[in-house]
Design a protein around this motif. Structure first.
Motif, PDB file in Angstrom:
ATOM      1  N   LEU A 123       1.405  11.964   7.391  1.00 21.36           N
ATOM      2  CA  LEU A 123       1.781  12.333   5.010  1.00 21.36           C
ATOM      3  C   LEU A 123       3.095  13.111   4.653  1.00 21.36           C
ATOM      4  N   ARG A 124       2.883  13.402   6.223  1.00 18.85           N
ATOM      5  CA  ARG A 124       4.345  14.719   5.465  1.00 18.85           C
ATOM      6  C   ARG A 124       6.104  13.813   5.308  1.00 18.85           C
ATOM      7  N   ALA A 125       5.697  12.963   6.242  1.00 19.63           N
ATOM      8  CA  ALA A 125       6.780  12.264   6.498  1.00 19.63           C
ATOM      9  C   ALA A 125       6.862  10.631   5.408  1.00 19.63           C
ATOM     10  N   ALA A 126       5.736  10.948   4.687  1.00 25.45           N
ATOM     11  CA  ALA A 126       5.469   9.609   4.285  1.00 25.45           C
ATOM     12  C   ALA A 126       5.247   7.847   5.288  1.00 25.45           C
ATOM     13  N   LEU A 127       5.339   8.417   6.109  1.00 22.53           N
ATOM     14  CA  LEU A 127       5.351   7.252   6.920  1.00 22.53           C
ATOM     15  C   LEU A 127       3.744   6.204   7.067  1.00 22.53           C
ATOM     16  N   ASP A 128       4.024   5.079   6.565  1.00 23.33           N
ATOM     17  CA  ASP A 128       3.018   4.192   7.246  1.00 23.33           C
ATOM     18  C   ASP A 128       2.966   3.031   7.804  1.00 23.33           C
ATOM     19  N   ALA A 129       2.592   3.261   9.701  1.00 28.34           N
ATOM     20  CA  ALA A 129       2.442   2.733  10.335  1.00 28.34           C
ATOM     21  C   ALA A 129       1.708   1.569  10.591  1.00 28.34           C
ATOM     22  N   LEU A 130       2.233   0.520  11.738  1.00 22.80           N
ATOM     23  CA  LEU A 130       1.116  -0.364  11.866  1.00 22.80           C
ATOM     24  C   LEU A 130       0.391   0.018  12.800  1.00 22.80           C
ATOM     25  N   SER A 131       0.237   0.853  13.669  1.00 23.05           N
ATOM     26  CA  SER A 131      -0.139   1.976  14.901  1.00 23.05           C
ATOM     27  C   SER A 131      -0.591   2.371  13.942  1.00 23.05           C
ATOM     28  N   LEU A 132      -0.825   3.483  13.237  1.00 21.67           N
ATOM     29  CA  LEU A 132      -1.369   4.315  12.388  1.00 21.67           C
ATOM     30  C   LEU A 132      -2.774   3.869  11.902  1.00 21.67           C
ATOM     31  N   ARG A 133      -2.594   2.329  11.497  1.00 21.30           N
ATOM     32  CA  ARG A 133      -3.651   1.778  10.915  1.00 21.30           C
ATOM     33  C   ARG A 133      -4.379   1.771  11.999  1.00 21.30           C
ATOM     34  N   ALA A 134      -4.044   0.527  12.936  1.00 20.66           N
ATOM     35  CA  ALA A 134      -4.964   0.152  13.978  1.00 20.66           C
ATOM     36  C   ALA A 134      -5.918   1.230  14.713  1.00 20.66           C
ATOM     37  N   ALA A 135      -4.974   2.213  14.487  1.00 17.22           N
ATOM     38  CA  ALA A 135      -5.648   3.832  15.473  1.00 17.22           C
ATOM     39  C   ALA A 135      -6.926   4.510  14.294  1.00 17.22           C
ATOM     40  N   MET A 186       0.928  -0.946   0.127  1.00 13.97           N
ATOM     41  CA  MET A 186       0.122   0.458   0.191  1.00 13.97           C
ATOM     42  C   MET A 186       0.807   0.867  -0.092  1.00 13.97           C
ATOM     43  N   ASP A 187       0.251   1.913  -0.743  1.00 13.25           N
ATOM     44  CA  ASP A 187       1.144   3.807  -0.217  1.00 13.25           C
ATOM     45  C   ASP A 187       0.954   4.105   0.762  1.00 13.25           C
ATOM     46  N   ASP A 188       2.270   4.613   1.341  1.00 16.88           N
ATOM     47  CA  ASP A 188       3.170   5.102   2.347  1.00 16.88           C
ATOM     48  C   ASP A 188       2.089   6.136   3.027  1.00 16.88           C
ATOM     49  N   ARG A 189       1.698   7.150   1.937  1.00 17.80           N
ATOM     50  CA  ARG A 189       0.480   7.893   2.159  1.00 17.80           C
ATOM     51  C   ARG A 189      -0.716   7.956   2.139  1.00 17.80           C
ATOM     52  N   LEU A 190      -1.332   6.585   1.418  1.00 14.20           N
ATOM     53  CA  LEU A 190      -2.954   6.101   1.370  1.00 14.20           C
ATOM     54  C   LEU A 190      -3.529   5.762   3.155  1.00 14.20           C
ATOM     55  N   ALA A 191      -2.228   5.490   3.679  1.00 16.81           N
ATOM     56  CA  ALA A 191      -2.870   4.774   5.955  1.00 16.81           C
ATOM     57  C   ALA A 191      -3.276   6.673   6.009  1.00 16.81           C
ATOM     58  N   ALA A 192      -2.144   6.957   5.763  1.00 18.85           N
ATOM     59  CA  ALA A 192      -2.420   8.834   6.467  1.00 18.85           C
ATOM     60  C   ALA A 192      -3.383  10.316   5.846  1.00 18.85           C
ATOM     61  N   VAL A 193      -3.401   9.655   4.462  1.00 16.76           N
ATOM     62  CA  VAL A 193      -4.499  10.130   4.397  1.00 16.76           C
ATOM     63  C   VAL A 193      -6.340   9.550   4.817  1.00 16.76           C
TER      64      VAL A 193
END
Length: 117
Positions: free
Chosen positions: A59-71, A1-8
């Motif tokens: 989104l700014r850091a292009a980070l796709d963390a599992l914790s972000l997805r869970a949250a 998955m694109d890193d930015r998609l989870a952030a968006v």
């Protein structure tokens, strides 16, 4: 998955959760005894804002963390409950679900922000 998609997704869910919490609980003016929608509204709005901040930082850091997805998933579940079963997050209902959701979203947001640093 694109890193930015989870952030968006986190940003969108965060905004929606904050807006729904604000209108459903804080500004609604409902005060059905013994419920206190203001406390629930504060939890829901804060959860939405935390998810929004975590999503923007990721989104700014292009980070796709599992914790972000869970949250984001927990935030989405809280959003669905706030829209379709608003009484379930009030005191006397399943208030603890709202409290746990807020805690999990805060933990996911914290882990996302600290991972970037």
């Amino acid at each position: 998955m694109d890193d930015r998609l989870a952030a968006v997704a986190a940003v969108v869910v965060g905004i929606a959760l904050a807006v729904v919490g604000l209108f459903e609980y804080v500004l609604s003016g409902r005060s059905v005894p013994p419920y206190e929608p203001l406390a629930t509204g504060v939890l829901v709005v804060v959860s939405g804002l935390l998810l929004l901040v975590a999503g923007l930082v990721a989104l700014r850091a292009a980070l796709d963390a599992l914790s972000l997805r869970a949250a984001t998933v927990v935030g989405l579940l809280a959003l669905l409950l706030a829209v379709f079963q608003p009484e379930s997050l009030l005191f006397g209902g399943v208030f603890w679900l709202g409290l746990v959701a807020a805690g999990l979203i805060a933990a996911g947001a914290y882990r996302t922000v600290t991972k970037i640093r």
